[in-house]
Motif scaffolding. Sequence first.
Motif, PDB file in Angstrom:
ATOM      1  N   ARG A 290       0.827  -1.211   0.000  1.00 24.17           N
ATOM      2  CA  ARG A 290       0.000   0.000   0.000  1.00 24.17           C
ATOM      3  C   ARG A 290       0.857   1.256   0.000  1.00 24.17           C
ATOM      4  O   ARG A 290       0.600   2.208  -0.751  1.00 24.17           O
ATOM      5  N   ASP A 291       1.882   1.264   0.844  1.00 27.80           N
ATOM      6  CA  ASP A 291       2.743   2.447   0.945  1.00 27.80           C
ATOM      7  C   ASP A 291       3.467   2.706  -0.370  1.00 27.80           C
ATOM      8  O   ASP A 291       3.565   3.861  -0.823  1.00 27.80           O
ATOM      9  N   TRP A 292       3.992   1.639  -0.991  1.00 27.94           N
ATOM     10  CA  TRP A 292       4.707   1.826  -2.253  1.00 27.94           C
ATOM     11  C   TRP A 292       3.764   2.318  -3.336  1.00 27.94           C
ATOM     12  O   TRP A 292       4.097   3.236  -4.104  1.00 27.94           O
ATOM     13  N   LEU A 293       2.560   1.744  -3.381  1.00 28.11           N
ATOM     14  CA  LEU A 293       1.606   2.127  -4.415  1.00 28.11           C
ATOM     15  C   LEU A 293       1.148   3.574  -4.222  1.00 28.11           C
ATOM     16  O   LEU A 293       1.006   4.332  -5.191  1.00 28.11           O
ATOM     17  N   ALA A 294       0.930   3.970  -2.970  1.00 24.50           N
ATOM     18  CA  ALA A 294       0.505   5.345  -2.700  1.00 24.50           C
ATOM     19  C   ALA A 294       1.556   6.351  -3.141  1.00 24.50           C
ATOM     20  O   ALA A 294       1.228   7.471  -3.574  1.00 24.50           O
ATOM     21  N   ALA A 295       2.824   5.957  -3.047  1.00 30.60           N
ATOM     22  CA  ALA A 295       3.912   6.867  -3.408  1.00 30.60           C
ATOM     23  C   ALA A 295       4.237   6.837  -4.902  1.00 30.60           C
ATOM     24  O   ALA A 295       4.913   7.749  -5.403  1.00 30.60           O
ATOM     25  N   ASN A 296       3.767   5.811  -5.615  1.00 31.52           N
ATOM     26  CA  ASN A 296       4.198   5.631  -7.006  1.00 31.52           C
ATOM     27  C   ASN A 296       3.047   5.534  -8.001  1.00 31.52           C
ATOM     28  O   ASN A 296       3.272   5.195  -9.168  1.00 31.52           O
ATOM     29  N   TRP A 297       1.839   5.846  -7.565  1.00 31.76           N
ATOM     30  CA  TRP A 297       0.687   5.741  -8.462  1.00 31.76           C
ATOM     31  C   TRP A 297      -0.345   6.782  -8.065  1.00 31.76           C
ATOM     32  O   TRP A 297      -0.646   6.971  -6.881  1.00 31.76           O
ATOM     33  N   ASP A 298      -0.898   7.480  -9.062  1.00 37.26           N
ATOM     34  CA  ASP A 298      -1.883   8.531  -8.803  1.00 37.26           C
ATOM     35  C   ASP A 298      -3.312   8.018  -8.780  1.00 37.26           C
ATOM     36  O   ASP A 298      -4.268   8.807  -8.774  1.00 37.26           O
ATOM     37  N   LYS A 299      -3.478   6.693  -8.778  1.00 43.50           N
ATOM     38  CA  LYS A 299      -4.788   6.039  -8.735  1.00 43.50           C
ATOM     39  C   LYS A 299      -5.601   6.280  -9.999  1.00 43.50           C
ATOM     40  O   LYS A 299      -6.829   6.149  -9.991  1.00 43.50           O
ATOM     41  N   GLN A 300      -4.915   6.612 -11.076  1.00 44.37           N
ATOM     42  CA  GLN A 300      -5.562   6.763 -12.374  1.00 44.37           C
ATOM     43  C   GLN A 300      -5.123   5.610 -13.279  1.00 44.37           C
ATOM     44  O   GLN A 300      -3.940   5.284 -13.344  1.00 44.37           O
ATOM     45  N   GLY A 301      -6.080   5.002 -13.985  1.00 46.56           N
ATOM     46  CA  GLY A 301      -5.735   3.900 -14.870  1.00 46.56           C
ATOM     47  C   GLY A 301      -5.314   2.668 -14.092  1.00 46.56           C
ATOM     48  O   GLY A 301      -5.645   2.489 -12.918  1.00 46.56           O
ATOM     49  N   GLU A 302      -4.550   1.811 -14.762  1.00 50.89           N
ATOM     50  CA  GLU A 302      -4.093   0.579 -14.140  1.00 50.89           C
ATOM     51  C   GLU A 302      -2.862   0.839 -13.267  1.00 50.89           C
ATOM     52  O   GLU A 302      -1.983   1.625 -13.656  1.00 50.89           O
TER      53      GLU A 302
END
Length: 290
Positions: A253-265
């Motif tokens: 979760r922490d890595w995704l929150a820092a590396n993805w803007d929650k847009q698209g895949e």
Amino acid sequence: MTDAGALLGWHHVYSGKVRNLYEREGSPTLMLVVASDRVSAFDHVLEPGIPGKGALLTQLTRWWFDRLQVPNHLVTALDVELPAVPAELADRAMLVRRLDMLPIECVVRGYLTGSGWAEYQQSGTVCGIPLPAGLNDGDRLPEPLYTPAFKAPLGEHDENITFERSIELVGEEMATQLRDASLAIFAAASAIAAERGVLLADTKFEFGTDPDTGVLTLADEALTSDSSRYWDAALYAAGGPNRMDSFDKQIVRDWLAANWDKQGEPPALPAEIVERTAARYRELIDRLCA
């Protein structure tokens, strides 16, 4: 076999974010629950999965079923010959009895954190339940809170509900049974975990009723890294920024929150994140089951 597929003698009926469910052909009472290595965050199933995760979740569920003095859906003996679990799934599959599942997710919170902490900062409540002023993130609650949720259809978010709303959904007697059983299991599991230097911060249960007897029965997974938040007791007591590091997919979760803007895949998980997450799952098993 990570994704749902054909199994000789079994019919695939459902796939969630992590588990696949099969029913036994010709036997309406038997089902097979298979935990995959899939990992999800922010309502997306991510790639790659976490190697061995399905087996670890299944091992931990079985371990807790062995220790909790409550009826569960695991099939251990019947008067009829049991079908063999496919060999390639043996370490991550459970043969279970079909239940009449209840539409309530039974959440118990022993500590103030996560979404509960976010709500408390805004209103001084958790799921509408007033709490004393002056609590901080990670504080132990005066007593565990039962905060039920209504299980939404596949693809939708579960909805936090009041105990009164749960009465409207399943009746007062059943709602009371669900609350009392959830709090009792949480207390028993917390004591067992504490003996092993682990804090059970919060968890969620699912229940059904046995169609033959009407007995309330614990179903699905129980007290795993996917359904529960565990902390290291010594690290928590020492304080500091890492005192609430949990034995689960928080690294993802922490890595995704820092590396993805929650847009698209979402992007693919780096190998280091996958391995660190797998290590956290394994560490909890080692701590509890040793």
